[in-house]
Design a protein around this motif. Structure first.
Motif, PDB file in Angstrom:
ATOM      1  N   HIS A   1      -4.653 -11.076  -6.824  1.00  0.00           N
ATOM      2  CA  HIS A   1      -4.710  -9.661  -7.228  1.00  0.00           C
ATOM      3  C   HIS A   1      -5.201  -8.782  -6.074  1.00  0.00           C
ATOM      4  O   HIS A   1      -4.692  -7.678  -5.868  1.00  0.00           O
ATOM      5  N   LYS A   2      -6.181  -9.285  -5.320  1.00  0.00           N
ATOM      6  CA  LYS A   2      -6.762  -8.467  -4.248  1.00  0.00           C
ATOM      7  C   LYS A   2      -5.758  -8.234  -3.119  1.00  0.00           C
ATOM      8  O   LYS A   2      -5.600  -7.105  -2.638  1.00  0.00           O
ATOM      9  N   LEU A   3      -5.063  -9.302  -2.715  1.00  0.00           N
ATOM     10  CA  LEU A   3      -4.071  -9.152  -1.638  1.00  0.00           C
ATOM     11  C   LEU A   3      -2.907  -8.282  -2.091  1.00  0.00           C
ATOM     12  O   LEU A   3      -2.387  -7.465  -1.322  1.00  0.00           O
ATOM     13  N   LEU A   4      -2.529  -8.397  -3.349  1.00  0.00           N
ATOM     14  CA  LEU A   4      -1.448  -7.569  -3.895  1.00  0.00           C
ATOM     15  C   LEU A   4      -1.877  -6.102  -3.939  1.00  0.00           C
ATOM     16  O   LEU A   4      -1.095  -5.197  -3.608  1.00  0.00           O
ATOM     17  N   ALA A   5      -3.132  -5.853  -4.317  1.00  0.00           N
ATOM     18  CA  ALA A   5      -3.664  -4.483  -4.331  1.00  0.00           C
ATOM     19  C   ALA A   5      -3.630  -3.880  -2.929  1.00  0.00           C
ATOM     20  O   ALA A   5      -3.256  -2.712  -2.752  1.00  0.00           O
ATOM     21  N   GLU A   6      -4.019  -4.673  -1.933  1.00  0.00           N
ATOM     22  CA  GLU A   6      -4.030  -4.189  -0.548  1.00  0.00           C
ATOM     23  C   GLU A   6      -2.614  -3.864  -0.064  1.00  0.00           C
ATOM     24  O   GLU A   6      -2.416  -2.886   0.666  1.00  0.00           O
ATOM     25  N   LEU A   7      -1.647  -4.669  -0.482  1.00  0.00           N
ATOM     26  CA  LEU A   7      -0.245  -4.399  -0.113  1.00  0.00           C
ATOM     27  C   LEU A   7       0.255  -3.108  -0.744  1.00  0.00           C
ATOM     28  O   LEU A   7       0.895  -2.287  -0.089  1.00  0.00           O
TER      29      LEU A   7
END
Length: 400
Positions: free
Chosen positions: A123-129
């Protein structure tokens, strides 16, 4: 040799069965990749036994790596509460980002969080993208998922507040920041952003309170003192503003905006010597250099130094052509008007500034206050002159 082969086969088949049932239980086909690798190692080993082939050390290493070592690594990783499948998806996503394939990275991550909704890193990496490509609302949704999984991820909490601020939802942003600072009062970025919101909403006293609270944890922070100086400026508390700007200037002598504001405050108090000193220091900043020279020219006129006034005003106009019209309309420059150089308007100028809205607002406030004080001073002088004239007239009439 025979014992080694027996031990190998027992281990290899045990690990194969273990990984197979893990795949069935989790309904996750990513484990199939490990099973295929194991099958390769076991197959090579069977071929060696059936055809009585003496394989070299390199091939033997491959057999052990495929059939024993890799499954052991998977078991160790998962024993530490790290989902192997999650690790695979994250690795593929990061490789995609590295080779500049963000769409592919998002595909891997969406598959991951669909399969494992509790994947914190997914979720965190997707949010950053999403944030990077400008999808702020989607980024907020993902950061909310991150916080639901890890309540102590204060950085993600701040990210949501910042994105809400960017979406012009300042009330929601400020509420989140207030809550965040209650949990983590030393979070400097949260203090700065909340201070900006209060500044925009003209809640200056509340801004002072949060800056003072933040100084308990960052007592030598340039930004906190500089921002607090601007807030005191808007409150017309120039004494405290001056103290804050001076402290900021002491902490970082290479950031010159504090000097410019100190110079403006000195003008309010009609301290020309101090104003001149601070304006000279502030000419080192590109953002305020032309205005600093413009003010230096005015100070020189007031001090009777026409030569330096001419020099400074022409330097100011050379840097920023737009100051020519302002200089033409300035009553103080009447005596040197003929010496002001007309700028080359054909020369293209791109004036860029890094000053924030609140910095510009504070400067404009100081300039207006300086003009107002100047008018009051001149009016006071006129009243005194009129009063003195009346006294002289009365004295003359008495003499008669």
């Amino acid at each position: 040799m025979l014992i080694e082969k027996i031990i190998f086969n027992v281990l290899a088949f045990s690990f194969f069965i273990f990984i197979f049932f893990k795949m069935i239980r989790k309904n996750d086909t990513n484990y199939l990749f490990i099973l295929v690798i194991q099958v390769v190692g076991i197959t090579i080993n069977f071929l060696e036994i059936i055809f009585n082939i003496n394989i070299n050390i390199f091939m033997k290493s491959i057999i052990y790596i495929c059939s024993v070592i890799i499954p052991i690594l998977v078991i160790i990783v998962e024993h530490r509460n790290i989902n192997f499948s999650e690790l695979i998806f994250l690795s593929l996503a990061k490789i995609s980002i590295f080779i500049n394939k963000p769409k592919m990275a998002k595909k891997f991550l969406i598959n991951l969080v669909s399969k494992y909704p509790e994947s914190y890193f997914g979720h965190k990496l997707l949010a950053e993208l999403y944030e990077k490509e400008g999808g702020m609302r989607k980024a907020i949704d993902e950061y909310v998922q991150v916080i639901d999984i890890n309540k102590k991820d204060y950085n993600s909490y701040y990210k949501i507040s910042y994105l809400l601020y960017e979406l012009d939802k300042k009330e929601e942003s400020s509420q989140m920041l207030e809550t965040l600072l209650q949990k983590k009062p030393d979070f400097k970025e949260a203090t700065q952003l909340l201070g900006d919101i209060y500044h925009e909403q003209e809640r200056y006293k509340e801004a002072i309170n949060i800056y003072n609270e933040a100084l308990k944890y960052n007592p030598n922070d340039y930004d906190l003192y500089y921002n607090m100086g601007m807030v005191y400026t808007m409150l017309n508390d120039f004494q405290n503003a001056k103290i804050c700007y001076e402290k900021a200037a002491q902490i970082n002598t290479l950031l010159y905006n504090s000097y410019y504001k100190l110079a403006q405050i000195s003008l309010i108090y009609n301290d020309l010597e101090e104003a001149e000193k601070f304006f000279l220091r502030s000419t080192m900043s590109e953002d305020i250099e032309p205005k600093a020279y413009y003010h230096l020219a005015k100070i020189c006129i007031l001090k009777g130094d026409k030569d330096n006034a001419i020099k400074y005003i022409n330097v100011a106009i050379d840097i920023d052509h737009s100051l020519y019209k302002k200089a033409e309309e300035e009553p103080l420059f009447i005596t040197i008007k003929t010496y002001i150089n007309f700028p080359d308007m054909e020369e293209e100028q791109k004036i860029t500034t890094k000053l924030t809205k609140k910095e510009k607002k504070a400067q404009q406030h100081l300039e207006k206050t300086t003009k107002l004080v100047g008018k009051l001073s001149r009016n006071e002088l006129k009243l005194r002159e009129q009063k003195n004239t009346k006294i002289i007239d009365i004295e003359k009439e008495n003499e008669k």
